[in-house]
Design an enzyme around this catalytic site. Structure first.
Site, PDB file in Angstrom:
ATOM      1  N   TYR A 143       0.862  -1.185   0.000  1.00 52.88           N
ATOM      2  CA  TYR A 143       0.000   0.000   0.000  1.00 52.88           C
ATOM      3  C   TYR A 143       0.894   1.229   0.000  1.00 52.88           C
ATOM      4  O   TYR A 143       1.851   1.305   0.759  1.00 52.88           O
ATOM      5  CB  TYR A 143      -0.889  -0.005   1.248  1.00 52.88           C
ATOM      6  CG  TYR A 143      -1.787   1.216   1.376  1.00 52.88           C
ATOM      7  CD1 TYR A 143      -2.895   1.379   0.552  1.00 52.88           C
ATOM      8  CD2 TYR A 143      -1.527   2.190   2.339  1.00 52.88           C
ATOM      9  CE1 TYR A 143      -3.721   2.495   0.680  1.00 52.88           C
ATOM     10  CE2 TYR A 143      -2.351   3.306   2.474  1.00 52.88           C
ATOM     11  CZ  TYR A 143      -3.451   3.451   1.640  1.00 52.88           C
ATOM     12  OH  TYR A 143      -4.268   4.542   1.762  1.00 52.88           O
ATOM     13  N   ASP A 238       9.432   3.100  -0.767  1.00 54.04           N
ATOM     14  CA  ASP A 238       8.413   3.769   0.035  1.00 54.04           C
ATOM     15  C   ASP A 238       8.707   3.459   1.496  1.00 54.04           C
ATOM     16  O   ASP A 238       8.373   2.391   2.011  1.00 54.04           O
ATOM     17  CB  ASP A 238       7.014   3.286  -0.368  1.00 54.04           C
ATOM     18  CG  ASP A 238       5.928   3.984   0.444  1.00 54.04           C
ATOM     19  OD1 ASP A 238       6.270   4.766   1.354  1.00 54.04           O
ATOM     20  OD2 ASP A 238       4.735   3.734   0.171  1.00 54.04           O
ATOM     21  N   LYS A 266       4.804   9.536   8.347  1.00 54.76           N
ATOM     22  CA  LYS A 266       4.710   9.006   9.711  1.00 54.76           C
ATOM     23  C   LYS A 266       5.746   9.629  10.659  1.00 54.76           C
ATOM     24  O   LYS A 266       5.556  10.738  11.117  1.00 54.76           O
ATOM     25  CB  LYS A 266       4.761   7.476   9.679  1.00 54.76           C
ATOM     26  CG  LYS A 266       3.600   6.900   8.814  1.00 54.76           C
ATOM     27  CD  LYS A 266       3.353   5.457   9.044  1.00 54.76           C
ATOM     28  CE  LYS A 266       2.411   4.844   8.027  1.00 54.76           C
ATOM     29  NZ  LYS A 266       1.002   4.875   8.363  1.00 54.76           N
TER      30      LYS A 266
HETATM   31  N1  PMP Z   1       3.031   4.316   2.104  1.00 55.81           N
HETATM   32  C1  PMP Z   1       3.048   3.420   3.088  1.00 55.81           C
HETATM   33  C2  PMP Z   1       4.100   2.352   3.085  1.00 55.81           C
HETATM   34  C3  PMP Z   1       2.100   3.486   4.112  1.00 55.81           C
HETATM   35  O1  PMP Z   1       2.139   2.569   5.096  1.00 55.81           O
HETATM   36  C4  PMP Z   1       1.131   4.511   4.085  1.00 55.81           C
HETATM   37  C5  PMP Z   1       0.076   4.642   5.167  1.00 55.81           C
HETATM   38  N2  PMP Z   1      -0.095   3.613   6.004  1.00 55.81           N
HETATM   39  C6  PMP Z   1       1.157   5.419   3.041  1.00 55.81           C
HETATM   40  C7  PMP Z   1       2.123   5.317   2.064  1.00 55.81           C
HETATM   41  C8  PMP Z   1       0.162   6.533   2.972  1.00 55.81           C
HETATM   42  O2  PMP Z   1       0.404   7.468   3.968  1.00 55.81           O
HETATM   43  P1  PMP Z   1      -0.762   8.467   4.467  1.00 55.81           P
HETATM   44  O3  PMP Z   1      -1.747   7.604   5.165  1.00 55.81           O
HETATM   45  O4  PMP Z   1      -0.025   9.423   5.351  1.00 55.81           O
HETATM   46  O5  PMP Z   1      -1.321   9.124   3.265  1.00 55.81           O
END
Ligand code: PMP
Length: 423
Positions: A143, A238, A266
């Protein structure tokens, strides 16, 4: 009726599903979320006065627990002496970005944004603009936020709710996203053999967290690095979840791979909304105003948000708590395994440092296809009992839990007891 149930009833009338982000509705585990009143260190208190040991940590940002005094003090100072946002450059954002570049050597230049989703969307646009290619590659069950190009066979809430690819994503766009299984070297080699020269970028969670925690198999990331380099494809790690989590320099430090671009979120916001993308200067310089790839943000880099992130990163740099996080994570993992054996429940734990998932399955989980074989009914009952036993555990089999620096050995031991009772 509990105050949480009452609030949820009200919320459902005015918010889709009663929430502002799907997984927190707890639909996979009975559909009764608790409303949080406050947090302190590793603990949460809900609006009915129940307390929980927290393993969600706001889904990853709170590596130092709730209301770290250094963070609340820094925020108070900004509020009292500076202001919340100017839409103009400030010293605070330079401090945060310099720190990121220092801690992650592959990141030579950074653009700050407001969420992980924005970071990944923007990084993909940049990779497409830089290479002049349209196709991108992601992995089944990873994700990367809810950007159109990335909402294809996605993990996290999409997997939790068992949704097919989202309606609303134009098929013409989705067709440009090629999806292959995580940890499958043959599939990777085959894909690059066929269309490598057409691929703008590969985006990967170097340790997957959104199909549950799934580490890369030895050599897999190195193969990915080789294939992308050979075909002029931009490799995007990511690290929204793994950055500053699995080690100070993120997964790329742990596995010694240098990606071209890195997306972050995060922890770099210390609990406030911050995302970032960064990497090779020659690629980053394609972004406006230097280059033609457009991306902008009214509140990007605002002093309030960036000071929280900077404070946490400075704490991590000064204290380097990763050995301690490893010990706490290892204690939890061992405790879960012992309890599972004692209770005769098939469980497999995947863990990288302080990031962990307890899968209700007998075999090792190496990709999303395997994760889907977990006993999600069993997980649902387990989760409800964990809440009753005072532990706030991720409400889906396809999410990772997080240990924080604020957890103590006693917290971990209480958690293991609760796991025993819940199993
Ligand atoms: N990339 C990863 C690996 C994530 O775990 C997340 C959110 N859990 C996101 C992108 C998206 O981040 P956000 O919820 O701050 O939009």
């Amino acid at each position: 009726m509990s105050k949480s149930d009452d609030l949820f009833r009200r919320a459902e009338r005015v918010m889709p599903g009663g929430v502002n982000s799907p997984v927190r509705a707890f639909r996979a585990v009975g559909g009764r979320p608790v409303f949080i009143e406050s947090g302190e260190g590793p603990r949460l208190r809900d609006v009915d006065g129940n307390t929980y040991i927290d393993y969600i940590g706001s889904w990853g940002p709170l590596i130092a627990g709730h209301r770290l005094p250094a963070v609340t003090n820094a925020l108070s100072r900004i509020l009292q002496e500076v202001g919340t946002a100017f839409g103009a450059p400030t010293a605070q954002e330079v401090h945060l970005v310099e720190l990121i570049c220092e801690l992650i050597p592959s990141v030579e230049k950074v653009r700050l944004v407001n969420s992980g989703t924005e970071a990944t969307m923007s990084a993909i646009r940049l990779a497409r603009g830089f290479t002049g290619r349209d196709k991108i590659v992601k992995f089944d069950g990873c994700y990367h936020g809810h950007g159109d190009s990335l909402l294809v066979r996605a993990g996290s809430g999409v997997a939790t709710l068992g949704l097919p690819d989202s309606p609303g994503v134009p098929s013409a766009l989705a067709e440009l996203t090629l999806v292959i299984p995580f940890n499958d070297s043959a599939a990777l080699e085959d894909l690059f053999g066929r269309v490598g020269s057409e691929i703008a970028c590969v985006i990967i969670e170097p340790v997957a967290g959104n199909m549950g925690c799934v580490p890369p198999e030895p050599g897999y990331l190195a193969l990915l690095r080789d294939l992308t380099s050979q075909s002029g494809t931009v490799l995007i790690f990511d690290e929204v979840m793994t950055g500053f989590r699995v080690s100070l320099g993120g997964a790329q430090e742990l596995f010694e791979i240098r990606p071209d671009l890195t997306t972050m979120g995060k922890i770099i916001g210390g609990g406030l909304p911050v995302g970032a993308y960064g990497g090779r200067a020659d690629i980053m310089d394609q972004i406006a105003p230097l280059g033609p790839v457009y991306q902008a943000g009214t509140l990007s880099g605002n002093p309030l948000a960036v000071v929280a992130g900077r404070t946490v990163l400075e704490m991590l740099r000064a204290e380097n708590p990763y050995d301690r996080l490893e010990q706490l994570g290892e204690r939890l993992e061992r405790g879960i395994q012992e309890m599972a054996v004692e209770k005769g429940v098939p469980v497999h734990v995947n863990r990288v440092g302080s990031m962990l998932t307890m899968f209700f399955i007998e075999c090792p989980v190496t990709n999303f296809a395997v994760a889907k074989f977990c006993d999600t009914d069993h997980f649902c009952k387990f989760h409800q009992r964990m809440l009753q036993n005072g532990v706030y555990w991720p409400p889906s089999q396809f999410e990772a839990g997080f240990v924080s620096v604020a957890h103590t050995e006693r917290d971990i031991d209480h958690t293991i007891e609760a796991i025993g009772k819940s199993l």
